[in-house]
Design a protein around this motif. Structure first.
Motif, PDB file in Angstrom:
ATOM      1  N   THR A  20       0.868  -1.238  -0.078  1.00 29.71           N
ATOM      2  CA  THR A  20      -0.100  -0.034   0.132  1.00 29.71           C
ATOM      3  C   THR A  20       0.979   1.068  -0.038  1.00 29.71           C
ATOM      4  O   THR A  20       0.701   2.196  -0.656  1.00 29.71           O
ATOM      5  CB  THR A  20      -0.985  -0.013   1.283  1.00 29.71           C
ATOM      6  N   GLY A  70     -10.908  -2.322   1.063  1.00 32.88           N
ATOM      7  CA  GLY A  70      -9.623  -2.840   1.123  1.00 32.88           C
ATOM      8  C   GLY A  70     -10.045  -4.230   1.906  1.00 32.88           C
ATOM      9  O   GLY A  70     -11.122  -4.044   2.698  1.00 32.88           O
ATOM     10  N   ALA A  71      -9.152  -5.099   2.164  1.00 32.07           N
ATOM     11  CA  ALA A  71      -9.232  -6.369   2.989  1.00 32.07           C
ATOM     12  C   ALA A  71      -9.600  -5.702   4.477  1.00 32.07           C
ATOM     13  O   ALA A  71     -10.280  -6.369   5.165  1.00 32.07           O
ATOM     14  CB  ALA A  71      -7.996  -7.318   3.023  1.00 32.07           C
ATOM     15  N   SER A  72      -8.854  -4.929   4.912  1.00 33.86           N
ATOM     16  CA  SER A  72      -8.741  -4.259   6.208  1.00 33.86           C
ATOM     17  C   SER A  72     -10.218  -3.621   6.485  1.00 33.86           C
ATOM     18  O   SER A  72     -10.820  -3.890   7.632  1.00 33.86           O
ATOM     19  CB  SER A  72      -7.728  -3.078   6.278  1.00 33.86           C
ATOM     20  N   TYR A 114      -2.553  -5.625  11.101  1.00 32.82           N
ATOM     21  CA  TYR A 114      -3.792  -5.417  10.463  1.00 32.82           C
ATOM     22  C   TYR A 114      -5.089  -5.736  11.445  1.00 32.82           C
ATOM     23  O   TYR A 114      -6.182  -5.183  11.052  1.00 32.82           O
ATOM     24  CB  TYR A 114      -4.026  -6.196   9.245  1.00 32.82           C
ATOM     25  N   ASP A 187      -8.831 -13.644   7.813  1.00 30.89           N
ATOM     26  CA  ASP A 187      -8.256 -12.741   6.849  1.00 30.89           C
ATOM     27  C   ASP A 187      -7.296 -13.624   6.080  1.00 30.89           C
ATOM     28  O   ASP A 187      -6.389 -14.030   6.446  1.00 30.89           O
ATOM     29  CB  ASP A 187      -7.091 -11.850   7.925  1.00 30.89           C
ATOM     30  N   ALA A 189      -6.358 -11.853   3.224  1.00 24.24           N
ATOM     31  CA  ALA A 189      -6.023 -10.646   2.366  1.00 24.24           C
ATOM     32  C   ALA A 189      -4.768 -11.041   1.248  1.00 24.24           C
ATOM     33  O   ALA A 189      -4.971 -10.552   0.281  1.00 24.24           O
ATOM     34  CB  ALA A 189      -5.193  -9.511   3.335  1.00 24.24           C
ATOM     35  N   ALA A 190      -3.678 -11.726   1.849  1.00 21.47           N
ATOM     36  CA  ALA A 190      -2.464 -11.887   0.967  1.00 21.47           C
ATOM     37  C   ALA A 190      -2.569 -13.336   0.477  1.00 21.47           C
ATOM     38  O   ALA A 190      -1.562 -13.938   0.208  1.00 21.47           O
ATOM     39  CB  ALA A 190      -1.427 -11.555   1.229  1.00 21.47           C
ATOM     40  N   SER A 212      -7.834  -8.985  -0.259  1.00 23.00           N
ATOM     41  CA  SER A 212      -7.415  -7.583  -0.867  1.00 23.00           C
ATOM     42  C   SER A 212      -7.672  -7.606  -2.427  1.00 23.00           C
ATOM     43  O   SER A 212      -7.345  -8.587  -3.094  1.00 23.00           O
ATOM     44  CB  SER A 212      -5.870  -7.467  -0.831  1.00 23.00           C
ATOM     45  N   LYS A 215      -4.168  -6.522  -4.404  1.00 21.09           N
ATOM     46  CA  LYS A 215      -2.782  -7.358  -4.300  1.00 21.09           C
ATOM     47  C   LYS A 215      -2.692  -8.268  -5.610  1.00 21.09           C
ATOM     48  O   LYS A 215      -3.046  -7.918  -6.757  1.00 21.09           O
ATOM     49  CB  LYS A 215      -2.699  -8.162  -3.091  1.00 21.09           C
ATOM     50  N   SER A 223      -9.734  -1.552  -2.800  1.00 15.65           N
ATOM     51  CA  SER A 223     -10.658  -2.474  -2.938  1.00 15.65           C
ATOM     52  C   SER A 223     -10.321  -3.660  -2.367  1.00 15.65           C
ATOM     53  O   SER A 223      -9.162  -4.070  -1.857  1.00 15.65           O
ATOM     54  CB  SER A 223     -11.085  -2.596  -4.392  1.00 15.65           C
TER      55      SER A 223
HETATM   56  C1  LIG Z   1      -2.338  -6.631   2.886  1.00 16.03           C
HETATM   57  C2  LIG Z   1      -3.173  -7.301   4.207  1.00 16.03           C
HETATM   58  C3  LIG Z   1      -4.131  -6.712   4.805  1.00 16.03           C
HETATM   59  C4  LIG Z   1      -4.791  -5.427   4.133  1.00 16.03           C
HETATM   60  O1  LIG Z   1      -5.251  -5.565   3.026  1.00 16.03           O
HETATM   61  P1  LIG Z   1      -5.828  -4.148   2.183  1.00 16.03           P
HETATM   62  O2  LIG Z   1      -6.551  -4.506   1.205  1.00 16.03           O
HETATM   63  O3  LIG Z   1      -4.532  -3.369   2.041  1.00 16.03           O
HETATM   64  O4  LIG Z   1      -6.893  -3.420   3.199  1.00 16.03           O
HETATM   65  C5  LIG Z   1      -4.644  -7.308   5.933  1.00 16.03           C
HETATM   66  N1  LIG Z   1      -4.242  -8.535   6.347  1.00 16.03           N
HETATM   67  C6  LIG Z   1      -3.060  -9.042   5.991  1.00 16.03           C
HETATM   68  C7  LIG Z   1      -2.577 -10.232   6.309  1.00 16.03           C
HETATM   69  C8  LIG Z   1      -2.603  -8.350   4.791  1.00 16.03           C
HETATM   70  O5  LIG Z   1      -1.443  -9.010   4.088  1.00 16.03           O
END
Ligand SMILES: *Cc1c(COP(=O)(O)O)cnc(C)c1O
Length: 394
Positions: A20, A70-72, A114, A187, A189-190, A212, A215, A223
């Motif tokens: 980010t 975002g994932a957050s 996060y 979570d 996200a990645a 995410s 990513k 997003s």
């Molecule tokens: C990148 C990440 C997030 C946040 O994702 P965003 O889409 O940037 O809000 C949350 N948790 C983990 C483990 C991540 O790697």
């Protein structure tokens, strides 16, 4: 003259991956075009999110889906949904959680920066397990009985941060959750690639999963995807959508938001600051479609080709390519700097101060290793990165 020229902001070559801080990655032309096109007409956001829900459900196997910034943001919405259910009074009250189940159980070794998103909802994290990295008796981590032991009448969710190294195994956590009737928020996200992870956590029993968009999916940087149970996604939507509406005039798609089950609209909920515009939603859905169409093998081959270009420019004895034979991974170039200079820190600084600036990943600098990630490189940039590093090492 680009917009960055006009603003006087230098662009950089991103060999670090979609961070980010570095503005994420490069969107495909089709994704950028979908965003531009979406910007040229107005729509009802609940109808657009309902359409997104259908697409996300198809892609993940979940009952429903949603798009936030975002994932957050999706994690914050997940925590809120697990505390409020479909009660608009509770939604209006957050982050004050009085009268609600307001705790989530989380394995201590999974705590990370996060999880602030979870806490921002008003939810309290209850940590379990002691990951012993020091006693010399072997690395231990939380076991599923410890999660079960921490569940009380205050528990609103179990929060699981997915990773190949995450302990206990996800299936064990789901077993505990289901036997106590507690939802599991994941979570992830990645956790793409592998592409199969789009469906995996839902298939194994997750109630809500966040990915995410910016990513590996290659969507807009601002997003994220939330996928999961219909009622929880509905609760998330109700706390994210602009509900500055007259109740009698409000007609959301019933398949997505069943107004008949609500005693009122909660107006602006705690997720209001996690706004995703029509442009992000259109871009993300386009990126999701392209991601699935490309498939792990073609994506991996594309990334590996860039890794090989970089590696070929460097002295063979200090370079390795990780993830070469794992199609479900992101291959990376690892450079081991065993000479006196430059050190990993010095090399990182040299490259970030160069013109053009090149961002690399120094996360293992204590072992004097730097890592290059091909995900955000444009055609022709791998050659530039290889030459710049070869020059710095010479
Ligand atoms: C990148 C990440 C997030 C946040 O994702 P965003 O889409 O940037 O809000 C949350 N948790 C983990 C483990 C991540 O790697």
């Amino acid at each position: 003259m680009t917009i960055y020229d006009e603003l006087g902001v230098r662009t950089l070559i991103n060999a670090k991956g979609p961070a980010t801080r570095l503005s994420g990655g490069i969107m495909r032309r089709e994704v950028a075009a979908a965003m531009a096109e979406a910007s040229q007409a107005c729509v009802d956001m609940a109808e657009l999110q309902a359409a997104a829900s259908t697409r996300i459900a198809e892609a993940t196997g979940a009952e429903a889906g949603y798009v936030a910034s975002g994932a957050s943001a999706c994690l914050l919405l997940s925590a809120a949904a697990c505390m409020t259910g479909l009660d608009p009074g509770r939604m209006a009250r957050l982050p004050d959680t009085s009268g609600m189940k307001n705790e989530c159980v989380m394995v201590r070794s999974q705590r990370n920066f996060y999880d602030h998103a979870i806490r921002a909802s008003g939810m309290k994290i209850v940590e379990v397990g002691l990951p012993d990295r020091y006693a010399g008796a072997g690395v231990r981590d939380a076991e599923s009985w410890e999660i079960a032991d921490a569940i009380t009448e205050r528990t609103a969710a179990i929060f699981y941060v997915a990773d190949a190294e995450a302990r206990p195994a996800f299936a064990e956590v789901v077993t505990v959750a289901q036997s106590h009737g507690v939802p599991v928020i994941v979570d992830a996200a990645a956790q793409l690639p592998p592409q199969s992870n789009l469906r995996r956590f839902i298939a194994e029993g997750a109630d809500l999963v966040a990915f995410s968009g910016g990513k590996a999916l290659g969507g807009p940087q601002a997003s994220g995807i939330l996928a999961g149970k219909r009622d929880l996604v509905m609760a998330a939507a109700l706390q994210h959508l602009d509900l500055d509406v007259f109740w009698d005039l409000w007609e959301p798609p019933a398949s997505f938001i069943d107004k008949a089950r609500l005693k009122g609209a909660p107006q602006h909920g705690i997720g209001r600051s996690c706004k995703a515009g029509k442009e992000e939603i259109a871009g993300l859905l386009t990126a999701l479609k392209l991601f699935i169409a490309e498939g792990d093998a073609a994506r991996h081959a594309r990334w590996l080709a860039d890794c090989e270009i970089i590696a070929a420019a460097l002295p063979a004895d200090c370079v390795t390519i990780s993830g070469r034979s794992d199609e479900g991974s992101v291959p990376t170039v690892d450079i081991s700097l065993q000479g006196a200079t430059p050190t990993a820190t010095e090399l990182t600084l040299m490259l970030q101060r160069a013109t053009p600036a090149i961002a690399i990943d120094p996360f293992r600098r204590n072992r004097n290793i730097v890592t290059l990630n091909p995900m955000c490189l444009k055609p022709g940039e791998a050659e530039i990165v290889g030459r710049a590093i070869a020059h710095a090492l010479a």
